[in-house]
Design a protein around this motif. Structure first.
Motif, PDB file in Angstrom:
ATOM      1  N   GLN A  31      -2.993  10.983  -0.328  1.00 45.25           N
ATOM      2  CA  GLN A  31      -2.528   9.622  -0.111  1.00 45.25           C
ATOM      3  C   GLN A  31      -1.004   9.541  -0.075  1.00 45.25           C
ATOM      4  OE1 GLN A  31      -4.717  10.613  -2.358  1.00 45.25           O
ATOM      5  NE2 GLN A  31      -6.398   9.139  -2.647  1.00 45.25           N
ATOM      6  N   ALA A  32      -0.348  10.281  -0.991  1.00 46.34           N
ATOM      7  CA  ALA A  32       1.108  10.261  -1.014  1.00 46.34           C
ATOM      8  C   ALA A  32       1.687  10.868   0.253  1.00 46.34           C
ATOM      9  CB  ALA A  32       1.623  11.002  -2.244  1.00 46.34           C
ATOM     10  N   ARG A  70       3.978   8.862   2.909  1.00 45.16           N
ATOM     11  CA  ARG A  70       5.319   9.357   3.239  1.00 45.16           C
ATOM     12  C   ARG A  70       5.483   9.498   4.741  1.00 45.16           C
ATOM     13  NH1 ARG A  70       9.567  11.953   0.939  1.00 45.16           N
ATOM     14  NH2 ARG A  70      10.680  13.443   2.259  1.00 45.16           N
ATOM     15  N   GLU A  71       4.474  10.091   5.387  1.00 48.80           N
ATOM     16  CA  GLU A  71       4.554  10.269   6.824  1.00 48.80           C
ATOM     17  C   GLU A  71       4.628   8.926   7.546  1.00 48.80           C
ATOM     18  OE1 GLU A  71       5.039  12.160  10.328  1.00 48.80           O
ATOM     19  OE2 GLU A  71       5.028  13.042   8.314  1.00 48.80           O
ATOM     20  N   LEU A  72       3.868   7.936   7.054  1.00 48.57           N
ATOM     21  CA  LEU A  72       3.882   6.600   7.670  1.00 48.57           C
ATOM     22  C   LEU A  72       5.256   5.959   7.533  1.00 48.57           C
ATOM     23  CD1 LEU A  72       2.312   4.256   8.991  1.00 48.57           C
ATOM     24  CD2 LEU A  72       1.733   3.470   6.683  1.00 48.57           C
ATOM     25  N   VAL A  73       5.867   6.040   6.350  1.00 50.38           N
ATOM     26  CA  VAL A  73       7.176   5.441   6.129  1.00 50.38           C
ATOM     27  C   VAL A  73       8.230   6.102   6.998  1.00 50.38           C
ATOM     28  CG1 VAL A  73       9.008   5.121   4.434  1.00 50.38           C
ATOM     29  CG2 VAL A  73       6.639   4.645   3.809  1.00 50.38           C
ATOM     30  N   LEU A  74       8.194   7.446   7.052  1.00 49.70           N
ATOM     31  CA  LEU A  74       9.195   8.159   7.842  1.00 49.70           C
ATOM     32  C   LEU A  74       9.037   7.879   9.330  1.00 49.70           C
ATOM     33  CD1 LEU A  74       9.288  11.593   5.982  1.00 49.70           C
ATOM     34  CD2 LEU A  74      10.873   9.689   5.787  1.00 49.70           C
ATOM     35  N   ARG A  94       2.002   8.058  -6.248  1.00 52.87           N
ATOM     36  CA  ARG A  94       1.145   9.176  -6.643  1.00 52.87           C
ATOM     37  C   ARG A  94       1.946  10.481  -6.606  1.00 52.87           C
ATOM     38  NH1 ARG A  94      -4.103   7.083  -6.076  1.00 52.87           N
ATOM     39  NH2 ARG A  94      -4.260   5.314  -4.644  1.00 52.87           N
ATOM     40  N   ARG A  95       1.290  11.534  -7.078  1.00 45.53           N
ATOM     41  CA  ARG A  95       1.937  12.843  -6.984  1.00 45.53           C
ATOM     42  C   ARG A  95       2.098  13.214  -5.523  1.00 45.53           C
ATOM     43  NH1 ARG A  95       2.148  16.217 -11.188  1.00 45.53           N
ATOM     44  NH2 ARG A  95       1.839  18.015  -9.840  1.00 45.53           N
ATOM     45  N   ARG A  96       3.203  13.878  -5.232  1.00 43.00           N
ATOM     46  CA  ARG A  96       3.529  14.177  -3.846  1.00 43.00           C
ATOM     47  C   ARG A  96       2.512  15.093  -3.196  1.00 43.00           C
ATOM     48  NH1 ARG A  96       9.574  15.663  -1.631  1.00 43.00           N
ATOM     49  NH2 ARG A  96       9.030  15.870   0.591  1.00 43.00           N
ATOM     50  N   GLY A 117       0.816  -1.213   0.000  1.00 45.06           N
ATOM     51  CA  GLY A 117       0.000   0.000   0.000  1.00 45.06           C
ATOM     52  C   GLY A 117       0.846   1.259   0.000  1.00 45.06           C
ATOM     53  N   ALA A 118       1.928   1.249   0.759  1.00 44.74           N
ATOM     54  CA  ALA A 118       2.801   2.413   0.786  1.00 44.74           C
ATOM     55  C   ALA A 118       3.447   2.644  -0.571  1.00 44.74           C
ATOM     56  CB  ALA A 118       3.868   2.234   1.859  1.00 44.74           C
TER      57      ALA A 118
END
Length: 993
Positions: free
Chosen positions: A176-177, A181-185, A170-172, A163-164
């Protein structure tokens, strides 16, 4: 037992001579002196037969020197191990020496630290899974320590990686993007905040590969817990590639024959590795490769037999033997050459075989079975090595657990067969006869009487024990072991020495004196229960230490033997108490026989020796050796050859049908599985395309409303939100997920992941500003049009002058109205015309924008449809490749299976040949004709079935069943042979199926 005391200084010479002369059917029991004379006779006969120009073997000295060097190195390893607190057996020393000679052993020792024996003995095909069968999953792990992204390593695997990846693509600026991004970081480290979304996607793809690898590990661990667990990744370094390399190196060394499987198992022992490391660092041991395979049969016999016997020889004796052989090497080379060509020269063969008749022994003919066993095994080894060739498999073989299991089982059978044919039969030395009994029973006196040794040294006097360790002495072709006494009250060490000697002996003489106490009875019962040939000697102890007493004994010996029958009854009672047949009991006056050797009156000496009944003992012993000891030794030799082969055969009989069924099921099921999976792909692809068309239709229905809202500077964002709301990426991802799920249900893996191309800016809808058609806009346009029309009309008709002229009249408004009606009418027409123009412009804008939006929408849906088609094509191609590779793997496995099955039949034939040699050997010992036995086979239920001519059944049965049934087996069946080798006896077919 003291091995040095037992060892014969000349036995190694006899063993080597026996190895060279083995084709003549002689062995070391003949004695080194007789064998050396025979070697000289062989040389003379060869020259007399016109073979003086025989080519020298020229190589036997190399093999002798190699064996001596190997034994020296092994003894040095034993010393090293002892210094490090480890007890090393001779076999262990030989295994360590094998390992030390391996190229690359030093670099792999540390990597193998902590590896279990099961892992080292694992199937090479199973290890190949780590190297070949999981490339897509294992390679990221294998290079984890170099390629793993340091900026992403914390709890990143806790998130939904797929999902990530979709959202980060997607466009930054999308929500959703940003959320992805926040979840990954949040699950990464601070250094990752400087990365772009595209870089985060690259690293997350590595995370996904790593997770896939871990799942693959777990799948294999559930099936291969023993050999795989230690290869698994750990949190610190990931994948232990050095261990994998070490394991592949070790097993390859074993499978290529550079080292035996038993030696390989020692690598799992920490102390063994320590000895190797220390030896390589401090001891000048040779690590060069062993000599190449010999080109002559004589040298081959030395290679097979000499190291085993030389390893039991002390270092100084090895050096003396090497010097002796070097001195006589010219003679031995000519003898070896004669042995190599005797089959091609009938006159030489006949002349050489006639020499063997001069070596007849009182204990029976020389044991000719050893060379026959080695010939059988050598032929089988050549067939095995010729047929068992390595087979490569594709990367897709791991997709089938059943196929991997079949490959592993076949590999295990191949390894077991290789190990079975590598073990050569032990070279046996002289017949061993142990003299055991109670302390002070006269064992040493009996030994000296048997060897005609008149010396009184070592003969006990009074109550003190004299013999405290085992010693060896020779008589003819027999080596006697004089053991310490059992049942001593203050020391059980003597009994341990005695038991060890009895365990290795071919025959035991139990020396009985006066009484049979409980301790003696227990030892006697142990020997009786062991089944070892036993001769009970009642030692009469009437004093004969003066000439008069010796004269009296010679005249009336019956007085001394009066109590012997009572002792025989006691021995009979002890035997029946444990349920075994009583042994032969003889009464002997050992003291009188020994005194007879030293008396000055030779006539008295001869009469006393006969009266002592020692000659009766010697005849009984010779008969026991011929009827029991030599047959038992022949059986042990045969079992040493056939035991590993029989173990393989029994396992193959059990496992080959199961493997065959598994392969058959794979061959039958693979096409249907392939068709079912491709059909599932087709159905899933069609359903997804149907959903895509439904989304296209629904999107076009919504398009007018969407176009109506497209106005202003944010129309691009509104269009992007509309496209995002269609969730086309989810449709693509769902198809990939569905394909993966379908393959996972069938225990397969799609390694290629569906990829979604990032949309470029020119892919967005371009919208020009829409004409303003609102109520306010229409009012402004109408007012403007009316004002323009009025001003134009007033200027044209001079309305201002007329208003000034009419100002003096009574009703100026009437004048104005009458003059303004026409301009107002014109203004109204102008307003209407402007409104129509604006509406037309709006309609044109709406139509153009809708057409452009539909075109862009169709283009987008066509792109997604093409992407779906590509996913279906890629997945189908992968499945086709997997099944094609699996079919090739199944065919390769089927070929290996058929080779192993044919080799099992060869092993069965070798087992029958070994048994045939054994039974013929025993029949010859019993006085029968070996040629009477046509074939033999051991079968379940009937331990040994023998086929012979109908006219000779009674003869064979009398020779075998009457004398050797308890030596061979509990049951022998004698069957009439039809004369046709192709006709099977009853039950024979089942044994080979």
């Amino acid at each position: 037992m003291d091995d040095t005391a037992v060892n014969d200084r000349t036995s190694l010479r006899g063993e080597v001579l026996a190895l060279l002369l083995e084709p003549l059917g002689v062995d070391a029991t003949t004695g080194p002196a007789a064998l050396q004379r025979l070697a000289k006779d062989v040389d003379a006969v060869a020259q007399a037969c016109g073979c003086a120009g025989l080519p020298l073997s020229g190589s036997t000295l190399r093999w002798v020197s190699e064996a001596v060097a190997a034994c020296v190195e092994e003894q040095e390893l034993v010393r090293l191990a002892t210094a490090r607190g480890r007890t090393l057996t001779p076999d262990g020393a030989r295994f360590l020496r094998e390992l030390m000679r391996l190229e690359g052993v030093r670099s792999h020792l540390q990597a193998l630290d902590g590896v279990p024996v099961e892992a080292l003995r694992a199937d090479l095909a199973a290890v190949a899974i780590a190297e070949r069968l999981l490339p897509g999953a294992l390679e990221p792990c294998r290079r984890a320590d170099q390629e793993w992204p340091k900026e992403i390593w914390r709890s990143i695997r806790e998130i939904d990686i797929e999902g990530a990846l979709t959202d980060l693509s997607r466009r930054r600026i999308t929500r959703q993007a940003a959320d992805a991004r926040e979840l990954v970081l949040r699950h990464s480290v601070s250094a990752a905040r400087d990365l772009r979304n595209r870089d985060l996607v690259t690293r997350l793809e590595k995370v996904r590969d790593f997770v896939a690898a871990e799942k693959s590990y777990e799948a294999v661990l559930s099936v291969r817990p023993e050999w795989w667990r230690w290869l698994g990744p750990d949190g610190r370094s990931g994948f232990r590639s050095d261990r994998c390399d070490a394991l592949v190196w070790a097993i390859k060394a074993r499978d290529t024959g550079a080292v035996s499987g038993s030696a390989l198992g020692m690598l799992a022992d920490d102390s063994s590795r320590a000895v190797i490391e220390h030896g390589l660092a401090t001891t000048p041991l040779s690590t060069t490769a062993a000599l190449a395979a010999p080109a002559t049969s004589s040298a081959a016999r030395l290679v097979a037999g000499l190291p085993a016997v030389a390893s039991r020889t002390a270092l100084n004796e090895l050096r003396a033997f090497e010097a002796w052989y070097t001195k006589n090497v010219e003679l031995f080379d000519r003898v070896a050459a004669a042995m190599d060509v005797r089959r091609t020269k009938p006159d030489l063969r006949e002349a050489l075989e006639s020499l063997v008749g001069e070596l007849a022994l009182p204990s029976g003919a020389a044991d000719a079975s050893r060379s026959a066993y080695r010939d059988i095994q050598s032929a089988l080894r050549a067939e095995v090595e010729g047929r068992l060739q390595p087979t490569s498999y594709s990367a897709h073989v791991i997709e089938s657990e059943d196929l991997v299991g079949a490959i592993s089982h076949i590999g295990a059978l191949e390894r077991e067969l290789r190990d079975a044919v590598r073990a050569m039969p032990a070279v046996r030395g002289r017949l061993l006869v142990a003299i055991a009994g109670r302390t002070k029973s006269g064992k040493t006196t009996l030994r000296k009487a048997l060897t005609r040794d008149a010396d009184r040294t070592g003969i006990g006097r009074g109550a003190h024990r004299t013999t405290r360790k085992t010693s060896a002495f020779e008589l003819g072709s027999v080596t006697y072991l004089d053991t310490p006494g059992v049942a001593a009250k203050d020391d059980d060490l003597d009994a341990q020495h005695a038991r060890a000697a009895c365990d290795i002996a071919d025959v035991v003489i139990w020396n009985y004196a006066d009484t049979l106490r409980d301790e003696e009875s227990a030892e006697l019962q142990r020997l009786l229960l062991s089944g070892k040939p036993l001769l009970a000697v009642v030692n009469v102890k009437e004093r004969v230490d003066t000439p008069d007493r010796l004269q009296l004994f010679a005249q009336r010996p019956e007085r001394a033997f009066a109590s012997a029958p009572g002792h025989a009854v006691r021995i009979d009672q002890v035997s029946r108490a444990v349920g075994v047949a009583p042994p032969v009991v003889l009464a002997v006056h050992s003291g009188a026989a020994h005194e007879a050797l030293s008396t000055g009156d030779r006539e008295l000496g001869d009469r006393a020796l006969r009266a002592s009944r020692l000659p009766d003992l010697e005849r009984s012993l010779a008969q026991l050796l011929a009827e029991r000891a030599i047959p038992l030794r022949a059986v042990r030799l045969a079992e040493g050859v056939r035991a590993p082969l029989a173990a393989f055969h029994d396992r193959a009989v059990e496992e080959l049908p199961q493997i065959g069924l598994a392969l058959g099921e794979l061959e039958r099921s693979a096409p249907s599985q392939r068709a079912a999976l491709l059909d599932a792909f087709r159905i899933a692809g069609q359903k997804t395309r149907d959903r895509l068309e439904a989304k296209r239709h629904h999107a076009k229905e919504r398009l007018p409303d969407v176009v109506r809202d497209l106005n202003g500077v944010d129309h691009a964002q509104r269009w992007s939100d509309f496209i995002t709301g269609l969730e086309l990426e989810g449709l693509v991802s769902s198809l990939g997920d569905e394909f993966e799920e379908e393959t996972r249900k069938r225990e397969r893996v799609l390694r290629a992941q569906p990829s979604t191309a990032e949309r470029q800016d020119d892919a967005h809808l371009r919208v020009r500003p829409r004409p303003d058609a609102t109520v306010g806009g229409l009012s402004a346009a109408a007012a403007k049009g009316a004002a323009t029309a009025l001003l134009t009309s007033f200027a044209a008709h001079g309305i201002a002058k007329k208003l000034a002229a009419g100002a003096s009249t009574a009703n100026p408004a009437v004048v104005v109205v009458s003059y303004a009606l026409d301009p107002l009418a014109g203004a109204a027409k102008a307003v209407s015309s402007e409104v129509d123009r604006l509406r037309q412009a709006k309609d044109r804008w709406a139509g153009e924008t809708t057409a452009a939006a539909e075109a862009r929408l169709d283009e987008l849906f066509d792109t997604v449809e093409a992407q779906l088609a590509r996913i279906v094509y890629d997945a189908t191609a992968q499945v086709d490749a997997q099944f094609e590779a699996q079919s090739a793997d199944i065919r390769s496995t089927r070929k290996r299976f058929e080779r192993v099955r044919r080799l099992r039949s060869s092993v069965r034939s070798a087992l029958d040949a070994v048994d045939l040699v054994l039974v013929r050997r025993l029949l010859a010992l019993a006085g029968g004709d070996p040629a009477a036995i046509r074939r033999v086979r051991r079968t379940p239920g009937v331990e040994l079935r023998v086929w012979t001519d109908v006219s000779r059944i009674a003869e064979v049965r009398a020779c075998l069943q009457d004398q050797f049934v308890d030596v061979l087996t509990e049951r022998i069946e004698i069957c009439p042979d039809s004369g046709s080798l192709g006709t099977r006896g009853a039950g024979e077919g089942k044994a080979d199926d």
